[in-house]
Design an enzyme around this catalytic site. Sequence first.
Site, PDB file in Angstrom:
ATOM      1  N   ASP A 334       0.861  -1.182   0.000  1.00  0.00           N
ATOM      2  CA  ASP A 334       0.000   0.000   0.000  1.00  0.00           C
ATOM      3  C   ASP A 334       0.892   1.225   0.000  1.00  0.00           C
ATOM      4  O   ASP A 334       2.083   1.123   0.286  1.00  0.00           O
ATOM      5  CB  ASP A 334      -0.795   0.061   1.314  1.00  0.00           C
ATOM      6  CG  ASP A 334      -1.866  -0.988   1.379  1.00  0.00           C
ATOM      7  OD1 ASP A 334      -2.098  -1.623   0.351  1.00  0.00           O
ATOM      8  OD2 ASP A 334      -2.453  -1.152   2.463  1.00  0.00           O
ATOM      9  N   ASP A 637      -5.055  -3.669   4.575  1.00  0.00           N
ATOM     10  CA  ASP A 637      -5.568  -3.204   5.855  1.00  0.00           C
ATOM     11  C   ASP A 637      -7.080  -3.345   5.950  1.00  0.00           C
ATOM     12  O   ASP A 637      -7.603  -3.862   6.917  1.00  0.00           O
ATOM     13  CB  ASP A 637      -5.111  -1.769   6.164  1.00  0.00           C
ATOM     14  CG  ASP A 637      -5.279  -0.810   4.998  1.00  0.00           C
ATOM     15  OD1 ASP A 637      -6.000  -1.160   4.045  1.00  0.00           O
ATOM     16  OD2 ASP A 637      -4.700   0.294   5.035  1.00  0.00           O
ATOM     17  N   ASP A 641      -9.544  -6.267   1.774  1.00  0.00           N
ATOM     18  CA  ASP A 641      -8.229  -6.738   1.336  1.00  0.00           C
ATOM     19  C   ASP A 641      -7.974  -8.192   1.726  1.00  0.00           C
ATOM     20  O   ASP A 641      -7.042  -8.825   1.227  1.00  0.00           O
ATOM     21  CB  ASP A 641      -7.109  -5.898   1.978  1.00  0.00           C
ATOM     22  CG  ASP A 641      -7.081  -4.490   1.429  1.00  0.00           C
ATOM     23  OD1 ASP A 641      -7.686  -4.269   0.368  1.00  0.00           O
ATOM     24  OD2 ASP A 641      -6.461  -3.620   2.064  1.00  0.00           O
TER      25      ASP A 641
HETATM   26  P1  ATP Z   1      -3.502   2.862   0.135  1.00  0.00           P
HETATM   27  O1  ATP Z   1      -3.631   2.936   1.628  1.00  0.00           O
HETATM   28  O2  ATP Z   1      -4.010   1.591  -0.424  1.00  0.00           O
HETATM   29  O3  ATP Z   1      -2.215   3.333  -0.374  1.00  0.00           O
HETATM   30  P2  ATP Z   1      -5.215   5.090   0.031  1.00  0.00           P
HETATM   31  O4  ATP Z   1      -5.383   5.062   1.493  1.00  0.00           O
HETATM   32  O5  ATP Z   1      -4.537   6.277  -0.545  1.00  0.00           O
HETATM   33  O6  ATP Z   1      -4.525   3.840  -0.518  1.00  0.00           O
HETATM   34  P3  ATP Z   1      -8.042   5.028  -0.127  1.00  0.00           P
HETATM   35  O7  ATP Z   1      -8.076   5.170   1.337  1.00  0.00           O
HETATM   36  O8  ATP Z   1      -8.851   3.983  -0.780  1.00  0.00           O
HETATM   37  O9  ATP Z   1      -6.604   4.863  -0.666  1.00  0.00           O
HETATM   38  O10 ATP Z   1      -8.417   6.441  -0.712  1.00  0.00           O
HETATM   39  C1  ATP Z   1      -8.697   6.631  -2.074  1.00  0.00           C
HETATM   40  C2  ATP Z   1      -9.186   8.032  -2.296  1.00  0.00           C
HETATM   41  O11 ATP Z   1     -10.388   8.235  -1.570  1.00  0.00           O
HETATM   42  C3  ATP Z   1      -8.224   9.099  -1.823  1.00  0.00           C
HETATM   43  O12 ATP Z   1      -7.374   9.490  -2.867  1.00  0.00           O
HETATM   44  C4  ATP Z   1      -9.139  10.227  -1.421  1.00  0.00           C
HETATM   45  O13 ATP Z   1      -9.448  11.031  -2.532  1.00  0.00           O
HETATM   46  C5  ATP Z   1     -10.419   9.532  -1.005  1.00  0.00           C
HETATM   47  N1  ATP Z   1     -10.513   9.394   0.440  1.00  0.00           N
HETATM   48  C6  ATP Z   1      -9.635   8.827   1.278  1.00  0.00           C
HETATM   49  N2  ATP Z   1     -10.064   8.853   2.540  1.00  0.00           N
HETATM   50  C7  ATP Z   1     -11.254   9.454   2.525  1.00  0.00           C
HETATM   51  C8  ATP Z   1     -12.241   9.777   3.499  1.00  0.00           C
HETATM   52  N3  ATP Z   1     -12.069   9.481   4.796  1.00  0.00           N
HETATM   53  N4  ATP Z   1     -13.363  10.384   3.108  1.00  0.00           N
HETATM   54  C9  ATP Z   1     -13.556  10.668   1.824  1.00  0.00           C
HETATM   55  N5  ATP Z   1     -12.680  10.401   0.848  1.00  0.00           N
HETATM   56  C10 ATP Z   1     -11.558   9.813   1.175  1.00  0.00           C
END
Ligand code: ATP
Length: 908
Positions: A334, A637, A641
């Site tokens: 990730d 996480d 997954d």
């Molecule tokens: P990884 O942990 O797999 O590297 P990530 O944490 O960046 O990935 P996600 O958490 O799935 O991926 O987030 C994807 C997208 O969703 C982010 O780029 C953001 O735009 C949006 N996002 C993340 N967290 C939130 C939230 N709490 N509320 C709304 N949108 C969110």
Amino acid sequence: MADQQQQRPRWHARPQGEIERELGVDPVAGLSEAEAARRLSVHGRNELPEAPPPSPWHILATQFTSLIVWVLIGAALVSGLLGEWIDAGAILAIVVLNGLLGFLQEYRAEQSLAALRTLAVTYARVVRDGTRLNLSSTELVPGDIIDVEAGDHVPADARLLQAAAFRTQEAALTGESTPVEKLSAALPDSDLPLADQRNMLFMGTTVTGGKGRAVVVATGSVTELGRIATLMTAVPIEPTPLQRRLEQFGHVLLALSLGIVLVVFGLGVWRGEPLFDMFLTAVSLAVAAIPEGLPAIVTTTLALGVMRMVSRHALIRRLPAVETLGAATVICTDKTGTLTKNEMTVTKLAIDDLVIEVTGEGYAPVGTIVGGDPREGALRELLWTALLCNGASLKQAEGKWAVVGDPTEGALLVAGRKGGWVQEELARAQPLVGELPFDSDRKMMTMVRRLGERAVAYVKGAPDVLLGSCDEYVTKTGERRPLTESLRHSILSVNQQFARQALRVVALASRVLDPQPTSFDPDLVERRLCFLGLAAMKDPLRPEAKSAVDLCRSAGIATVMITGDHKETALAIAREAGFASGPTQALSGLELNRLSDADLASRVRTVSVYARVSAEHKLRIVRAWRAQGAVVAMTGDGVNDAPAVREADIGIAMGVTGTDVTKDASDMVVTDDNFASIAAAVEEGRSIYANIRKSVHYLLSCNLSEVLVMLGSTVLGWPLPLLPIHILWINLVTDGFPALALAVDPKDPDVMKRPPRDPQAPLLDRGRFLTVCVQGLVMAAATLAVFGIALSIVKDEVSFARTMTFTTLVLVQFLHAFTCRHDRYSLFQVGVASNRMLVGAVLVSALLQGAILLSPWGQEIFKVVPLRADEWSVIVGFGLLPFLVMELWKAWSRARSGRPETVSPHYS
Ligand code: ATP
């Protein structure tokens, strides 16, 4: 049972207020710490009874159950019956000593494994004294207010107080495998079976969707699970492939050694040696040939290695993973929190046609918003939405600000504060009526709040996804306008711009819901939204990430980033972290959808970044790599997954952000969520394997030398060069300590400069097997030479010749332990003192040997005679010979390989 049923308080049928009163808890502030401590002393810890670990007596007893031990005890009995009391006593003493050594090893291994089990604690989010804490689930007490969400194990029995799209899987308790929809209202019927108590949560079940708040009503053995289960299922300790292969190998050795034993026995008897002497010799030879210490050494090495890994933040849940780790060829990781710090700071906001800077660092709400008025228009609405669609909270402890909850949301809270708005005040004016929690597949989140007679949906999510649900936008002055195609384009290009600067972007939107809806379905609520703007946050790379990625590359391991974030953000971070030396290839989830499994498998080796992917894509990526013959490590996480983590050769769950479900599916948990810890675990895995190989190599070559000495002498028509007691002593005592010390040899500095091991390759490949044979032969030749010389000096004094042979063989084997430390580098490059354990082990063994040779009782029991200085010089001369031969051999093969000897390795 029926009686018990009657006595149970019917929590599901009672109104919330009554439950809160009975349990003496304020549903907002939770219990006070003092009250929780009092209840803990009354109700005990929230644990189920566990199977007791094997007692030390049991471990000791199992040391005396092997066939070898019984044969030896038989041999001692026969000796005793024939009046050979010294022989009988000595054999028994060696059996006991060997048993104690085995006990010590196994007891230590068992202790480490027990310690590992206790490390695998699960945490619960609890509200106490008005603050949300992460506590070990064992500390929960009745009355505690807990927050639970998708992926959590329910930590105790609890009654739901709030529930948003909440579902649990209760198969562990009710056998029903389809998820159950849960709600918070009281149920009218007071006589419901567990499966129908839809407002209750039960320990041992799992949350599969949504979020909820509940009050704990029962803990530990009083829970429903506690009533039916007396034993908790611990992670089983299964044998590793290596252990299984070694067991098979042991059978082969057994057959082989029996053949040799029969030959030596037959030849001896044929030549007229006394039958009893030959019987004892045969038994001792069998002991010499079978490396019975191996399984214990492997277990100890694995267990100690696993403990070392804990200190490097890797918790092994399944022992075989240690071996697989050393063979990993690709790590899919990730991004957020693993390569980056997961400490978000909003640095830019975009509304209408403006880009606004936000100053300040970290979570301290110190900074300003430059270039817009946070009290007006789109900027005010954007900040309000950032605060009202937010499940996190800010906490200040010892002068430091921290976020409880999702760091992305924490960063938005801080930005709101910098604009002069406080979440608690806004939330009080607009109470929450419904919530659609964030889900990395939907990539959106909504909170619906009551505003007078109406309700407002506050929404945030990934810009490219959220924009698709918007049909209006707000201007900087606060007017609502239709969202045209060209505007959409320009918003997406601002998003792209932010992403290229490695910023993570969240889009915000809202919608007035009139009338207030009764059900909250994403398809109904998250549509026809009004776009408010973008918030871009930086999440710096972990300082150690780049060197860890480099380390993996030099170890021949590919690193692949799989993230839900935007492709450009992912690429920018990948570049910073030093992924792939050439241009980094990236694929998005949408592009992945267009590839067939076969196409993906053919391209998988060239892609190092996957962006905007969902959990289902992760599974495809694992499969594609495996189809290419790779050994895949995959991190995860979220609850979704779990399938990919399970499918990978090494499933890795995140310790901090990981859900219980993902941890259950994993082979290893990284306790600090850090990519560098994964690289460190691979390094440890490799060195554990290498150390096991060293011990096996050492024991086999030594055992072989003993067998060859006996066989050689028999074939040459000489008397027996070693007495049974000598063989037993060497084999069960003097070999044991150095073999153990080799198992904890310090890490080879080259361990991460070699390509991964082929997981199918045997522990000793043909080359190494041949080396074992040659080394055994050389050691036997030097020892036999001493026997021959001693025999020729004093013809009729075999006990003198045996003393020389016995001492030479012990010396040869001590030195051989140092040879086995590295198959390429000389001992002087590796450093004599770099394995202090080995030096100590050899010293202890040498002291024991000295005691035998010099003390009268030692001489009596072992039938040895005192030696003169010139005789010692023969022993030392021949004893050194095999060591020198092997050092020369290493030097020659180093020169022949042509690899430059840049620096001599540094053992730490
Ligand atoms: P990884 O942990 O797999 O590297 P990530 O944490 O960046 O990935 P996600 O958490 O799935 O991926 O987030 C994807 C997208 O969703 C982010 O780029 C953001 O735009 C949006 N996002 C993340 N967290 C939130 C939230 N709490 N509320 C709304 N949108 C969110």
